[in-house]
Design a protein around this motif. Structure first.
Motif, PDB file in Angstrom:
ATOM      1  N   LYS A   8     -76.242  -8.879  89.325  1.00 40.65           N
ATOM      2  CA  LYS A   8     -76.650  -8.119  90.506  1.00 40.65           C
ATOM      3  C   LYS A   8     -75.557  -8.134  91.569  1.00 40.65           C
ATOM      4  O   LYS A   8     -75.251  -7.110  92.188  1.00 40.65           O
ATOM      5  CB  LYS A   8     -77.942  -8.700  91.076  1.00 40.65           C
ATOM      6  N   GLU A   9     -74.943  -9.298  91.778  1.00 41.76           N
ATOM      7  CA  GLU A   9     -73.865  -9.402  92.765  1.00 41.76           C
ATOM      8  C   GLU A   9     -72.680  -8.513  92.388  1.00 41.76           C
ATOM      9  O   GLU A   9     -72.088  -7.861  93.248  1.00 41.76           O
ATOM     10  CB  GLU A   9     -73.405 -10.857  92.892  1.00 41.76           C
ATOM     11  N   LEU A  10     -72.360  -8.476  91.092  1.00 42.93           N
ATOM     12  CA  LEU A  10     -71.233  -7.658  90.651  1.00 42.93           C
ATOM     13  C   LEU A  10     -71.555  -6.169  90.750  1.00 42.93           C
ATOM     14  O   LEU A  10     -70.682  -5.363  91.067  1.00 42.93           O
ATOM     15  CB  LEU A  10     -70.827  -8.030  89.221  1.00 42.93           C
ATOM     16  N   GLU A  11     -72.809  -5.824  90.500  1.00 45.36           N
ATOM     17  CA  GLU A  11     -73.226  -4.416  90.648  1.00 45.36           C
ATOM     18  C   GLU A  11     -72.977  -3.926  92.075  1.00 45.36           C
ATOM     19  O   GLU A  11     -72.582  -2.775  92.291  1.00 45.36           O
ATOM     20  CB  GLU A  11     -74.712  -4.267  90.317  1.00 45.36           C
ATOM     21  N   GLU A  12     -73.198  -4.791  93.041  1.00 46.24           N
ATOM     22  CA  GLU A  12     -73.071  -4.420  94.450  1.00 46.24           C
ATOM     23  C   GLU A  12     -71.636  -4.526  94.971  1.00 46.24           C
ATOM     24  O   GLU A  12     -71.334  -4.054  96.066  1.00 46.24           O
ATOM     25  CB  GLU A  12     -73.988  -5.305  95.300  1.00 46.24           C
TER      26      GLU A  12
END
Length: 198
Positions: free
Chosen positions: A173-177
């Motif tokens: 999720k952090e990398l998606e953002e």
């Protein structure tokens, strides 16, 4: 065209995955093959020991002891060494240390036409951005490949860390953002790899 083979890392824990990775590295080669091992992400004092262990293991597992010629990469001669070898293998380790060394070269240019096999931090450095297990944060890579990458995904890496096990769902999720949200995320399970030709 350059063939990039990005391993998630930890392949030695999974014998079948490791052999599949090594066979992919050698795919299309017949006879003598020259392989350059790069341990720039590791402390300098470990390079020779790592080189001996990895090169012997590669020869033994593939059964090609008489066909493979190995070389150990050094920053001062790196460009010339890449030029004379067929395959470059970039091992994992510290993302920041690897970035320090690779920022001194136009790696995309010198890798042109080669097979470049990577593991963990070695894979992350080629991506536009990644989520690093050591720092548990998003980092920007060299952007040679327009992807985002998570090494060791769903693996046991970090299970013995004082910070506790990695929350892989949150990492993704952090990398998606982070950064360019249109880029695809590649998160191969630990020991697995992806192939990108460019």
């Amino acid at each position: 065209m350059t063939k990039y083979i990005l391993n998630s890392g930890g392949a030695k824990k999974y014998p079948k995955k490791e052999l599949a990775f090594l066979n992919e590295i050698l795919a299309g080669f017949d006879g003598e093959v020259r392989i350059l091992y790069c341990f720039f992400a590791q402390p300098r004092e470990n390079w020779e020991v790592k080189f001996e262990g990895y090169s012997n293991r590669f020869s033994s597992l593939t059964g090609k002891e008489n066909e493979l010629i190995f070389d150990l990469a050094f920053p001062a001669t790196f460009e010339k060494q890449v030029e004379k070898n067929d395959i470059i293998i970039i091992q994992g380790g510290d993302d920041y240390l690897l970035r320090f060394w690779f920022d001194q070269f136009d790696v995309e240019k010198i890798f042109e036409g080669k097979v470049v096999a990577t593991s963990s931090a070695g894979s992350s450095i080629l991506a536009t951005s990644s989520w690093t297990c050591d720092w548990r944060d998003c980092l920007d890579g060299l952007g040679i490949l327009p992807i985002k990458f998570i090494p060791h995904f769903k693996g046991t890496y970090g299970d013995d860390d004082p910070r506790g096990p990695i929350d892989w769902k949150n990492a993704k999720k952090e990398l998606e953002e982070h950064g360019d949200k249109s880029l695809p995320i590649h998160a191969p399970d630990e020991g697995d790899f992806i192939v990108i030709e460019k």
